[in-house]
Design an enzyme around this catalytic site. Structure first.
Site, PDB file in Angstrom:
ATOM      1  N   LYS A 185     -39.893   3.240 -20.117  1.00  0.00           N
ATOM      2  CA  LYS A 185     -38.869   2.858 -19.123  1.00  0.00           C
ATOM      3  C   LYS A 185     -39.540   1.641 -18.025  1.00  0.00           C
ATOM      4  O   LYS A 185     -38.688   0.992 -17.405  1.00  0.00           O
ATOM      5  CB  LYS A 185     -38.628   4.339 -18.473  1.00  0.00           C
ATOM      6  CG  LYS A 185     -37.685   5.129 -19.281  1.00  0.00           C
ATOM      7  CD  LYS A 185     -37.477   6.435 -18.760  1.00  0.00           C
ATOM      8  CE  LYS A 185     -36.612   7.288 -19.237  1.00  0.00           C
ATOM      9  NZ  LYS A 185     -36.313   8.751 -18.741  1.00  0.00           N
TER      10      LYS A 185
ATOM     11  N   ASP B 157     -30.929   8.303 -14.335  1.00  0.00           N
ATOM     12  CA  ASP B 157     -31.574   9.822 -14.613  1.00  0.00           C
ATOM     13  C   ASP B 157     -31.403  10.448 -13.250  1.00  0.00           C
ATOM     14  O   ASP B 157     -30.718  11.814 -13.416  1.00  0.00           O
ATOM     15  CB  ASP B 157     -32.976   9.537 -15.067  1.00  0.00           C
ATOM     16  CG  ASP B 157     -33.496   9.333 -16.378  1.00  0.00           C
ATOM     17  OD1 ASP B 157     -32.532   9.582 -17.337  1.00  0.00           O
ATOM     18  OD2 ASP B 157     -34.475   8.789 -16.569  1.00  0.00           O
TER      19      ASP B 157
HETATM   20  P1  NAP Z   1     -44.546  13.091 -18.619  1.00  0.00           P
HETATM   21  O1  NAP Z   1     -44.182  11.805 -17.617  1.00  0.00           O
HETATM   22  O2  NAP Z   1     -45.242  13.034 -19.519  1.00  0.00           O
HETATM   23  O3  NAP Z   1     -44.793  14.377 -17.528  1.00  0.00           O
HETATM   24  C1  NAP Z   1     -44.993  15.662 -18.054  1.00  0.00           C
HETATM   25  C2  NAP Z   1     -45.316  16.496 -16.975  1.00  0.00           C
HETATM   26  O4  NAP Z   1     -45.447  17.785 -17.785  1.00  0.00           O
HETATM   27  C3  NAP Z   1     -46.352  16.430 -16.188  1.00  0.00           C
HETATM   28  O5  NAP Z   1     -46.130  16.752 -14.879  1.00  0.00           O
HETATM   29  C4  NAP Z   1     -47.514  17.016 -16.683  1.00  0.00           C
HETATM   30  O6  NAP Z   1     -48.472  17.610 -15.673  1.00  0.00           O
HETATM   31  C5  NAP Z   1     -46.808  18.385 -16.991  1.00  0.00           C
HETATM   32  N1  NAP Z   1     -47.497  19.314 -18.174  1.00  0.00           N
HETATM   33  C6  NAP Z   1     -47.502  18.878 -19.487  1.00  0.00           C
HETATM   34  N2  NAP Z   1     -48.170  19.763 -20.189  1.00  0.00           N
HETATM   35  C7  NAP Z   1     -48.597  20.704 -19.043  1.00  0.00           C
HETATM   36  C8  NAP Z   1     -49.213  22.104 -19.239  1.00  0.00           C
HETATM   37  N3  NAP Z   1     -49.513  22.578 -20.370  1.00  0.00           N
HETATM   38  N4  NAP Z   1     -49.230  23.013 -18.090  1.00  0.00           N
HETATM   39  C9  NAP Z   1     -48.657  22.436 -16.922  1.00  0.00           C
HETATM   40  N5  NAP Z   1     -48.142  21.258 -16.924  1.00  0.00           N
HETATM   41  C10 NAP Z   1     -48.013  20.238 -17.913  1.00  0.00           C
HETATM   42  O7  NAP Z   1     -42.891  13.324 -19.179  1.00  0.00           O
HETATM   43  P2  NAP Z   1     -41.363  13.415 -18.400  1.00  0.00           P
HETATM   44  O8  NAP Z   1     -40.866  12.194 -18.887  1.00  0.00           O
HETATM   45  O9  NAP Z   1     -41.433  13.682 -16.730  1.00  0.00           O
HETATM   46  O10 NAP Z   1     -40.615  14.623 -19.018  1.00  0.00           O
HETATM   47  C11 NAP Z   1     -40.869  15.982 -18.658  1.00  0.00           C
HETATM   48  C12 NAP Z   1     -39.866  16.917 -19.332  1.00  0.00           C
HETATM   49  O11 NAP Z   1     -38.506  16.707 -19.159  1.00  0.00           O
HETATM   50  C13 NAP Z   1     -39.848  16.767 -20.836  1.00  0.00           C
HETATM   51  O12 NAP Z   1     -39.843  18.100 -21.658  1.00  0.00           O
HETATM   52  C14 NAP Z   1     -38.704  15.951 -21.370  1.00  0.00           C
HETATM   53  O13 NAP Z   1     -38.081  16.285 -22.591  1.00  0.00           O
HETATM   54  C15 NAP Z   1     -37.539  16.385 -20.446  1.00  0.00           C
HETATM   55  N6  NAP Z   1     -36.626  15.474 -19.914  1.00  0.00           N
HETATM   56  C16 NAP Z   1     -35.340  15.860 -19.844  1.00  0.00           C
HETATM   57  C17 NAP Z   1     -34.477  14.984 -19.446  1.00  0.00           C
HETATM   58  C18 NAP Z   1     -33.065  15.372 -19.432  1.00  0.00           C
HETATM   59  O14 NAP Z   1     -32.224  14.640 -19.493  1.00  0.00           O
HETATM   60  N7  NAP Z   1     -32.697  16.719 -19.369  1.00  0.00           N
HETATM   61  C19 NAP Z   1     -34.671  13.742 -19.051  1.00  0.00           C
HETATM   62  C20 NAP Z   1     -35.997  13.352 -18.985  1.00  0.00           C
HETATM   63  C21 NAP Z   1     -37.151  14.282 -19.351  1.00  0.00           C
HETATM   64  P3  NAP Z   1     -49.858  16.911 -15.730  1.00  0.00           P
HETATM   65  O15 NAP Z   1     -49.587  15.630 -14.663  1.00  0.00           O
HETATM   66  O16 NAP Z   1     -50.943  17.686 -15.251  1.00  0.00           O
HETATM   67  O17 NAP Z   1     -50.212  16.420 -17.101  1.00  0.00           O
END
Ligand code: NAP
Length: 273
Positions: free
Chosen positions: A71, A103
């Site tokens: 992105k 988003d």
């Molecule tokens: P990202 O930038 O990789 O961020 C991941 C987040 O999850 C961070 O805050 C990370 O914490 C946390 N995390 C990962 N594993 C963890 C664990 N075991 N325990 C606690 N925290 C944990 O990902 P993102 O793009 O923000 O996406 C996050 C989620 O949103 C994904 O599941 C994605 O599929 C979903 N999503 C949905 C939509 C929608 O349209 N519905 C859109 C975008 C994303 P740390 O900083 O500590 O690593």
């Protein structure tokens, strides 16, 4: 539909991208509106995604969505971008590419669908997670609420997320009970609860009876968090709403028509089942 040399091409670009629901959603809308277009998934795997996306500009796609981890590269490759992180690219008649971020606004559209009176109900929001998705939600929500607390496993990332908005605050990961108890809106924006990933027992029993609980994870559609919140009689919002509404805003940018969120939900729920 017959694909000819005139058929417009659109794509979702990411890595990985083979599980994306966007082709089902957009090809459904393309058919609804009788458009001569096709939407495919392109895995962009390489050292220099900005250069790859700059090269793609010359092909003049009708539009593209960009997902993790590209992105920022999309915003950098475009001729103009409304945000430093973009999930939509659009080609103008002059060949220039504009980048947008739908988003956050898509999250607000979905919230309005799930809880039409949220603007009256939400003063304090809690975002669990501080990744790209959590930051996008926070930026869109920030002007409409008093405070947004971030609780993130890695404290430093939560602290810096809080500094990206004027009303941001950080909350310690081991203080979730207090955070859940104080919030009018809780947004689960980590990967926790996804198929194949465990989830903690979220402190839903601490929530106010008027709280709205949103999970942006949509595989499964009903996460453990949403199940617990629904059982308690709280207003809930699943992750499909944000996916559909960010997509609907992109479709409107490309084609100038507002597609049906309800039809997309039918198709995507069937695809997820
Ligand atoms: P990202 O930038 O990789 O961020 C991941 C987040 O999850 C961070 O805050 C990370 O914490 C946390 N995390 C990962 N594993 C963890 C664990 N075991 N325990 C606690 N925290 C944990 O990902 P993102 O793009 O923000 O996406 C996050 C989620 O949103 C994904 O599941 C994605 O599929 C979903 N999503 C949905 C939509 C929608 O349209 N519905 C859109 C975008 C994303 P740390 O900083 O500590 O690593």
């Amino acid at each position: 539909m017959t694909i000819t040399a005139k058929t417009k091409v659109l794509a979702v670009i990411g890595d990985p991208v083979e599980h994306s629901l966007s082709p089902i959603m957009h090809n459904g809308w393309i058919a609804d509106h009788g458009l001569d277009a096709v939407y495919v998934a392109l895995r962009l795997h390489g050292e220099d995604p900005v250069a790859a996306m700059r090269a793609l500009k010359s092909f003049g796609l009708a539009g593209a969505n960009v997902t993790v981890p590209h992105k920022e590269a999309a915003a950098a490759a475009a001729d103009q971008s409304e945000a430093p992180v973009a999930n939509v690219l659009s080609w103008g008649d002059d060949g220039k590419v504009s980048a947008y971020n739908t988003d956050g606004p898509g999250f607000l559209d979905a919230l309005t669908e799930a809880a039409p009176d949220w603007r009256l109900r939400v003063k304090r929001a809690l975002i669990v997670g501080a990744g790209g998705a959590g930051l996008g939600v926070a930026a869109a929500l920030s002007p409409h609420v008093d405070t947004i607390h971030f609780a993130n496993r890695t404290a430093e990332r939560g602290d810096s997320a809080a500094r990206t908005i004027p009303n941001g605050r950080a909350l310690r990961w081991d203080d979730l009970e207090r955070g859940f108890g104080a919030a009018d809106l809780i947004v689960q924006a980590t990967t926790l609860g996804m198929h194949g990933q465990g989830a903690p027992e979220w402190p839903v029993s601490y929530c106010r009876s008027t709280a709205i609980v949103a999970d942006i994870v949509y595989r499964p559609l009903e996460t453990e968090l949403l199940r617990a919140a629904r059982t308690r009689g709280l207003t809930v919002m699943d992750g499909l709403g944000m996916l559909i509404h960010q997509g609907a805003r992109a479709f409107e940018i490309w084609f100038g028509v507002k597609p049906s969120a309800a039809k997309a939900r039918e198709r995507l729920t069937a695809a997820l089942a």
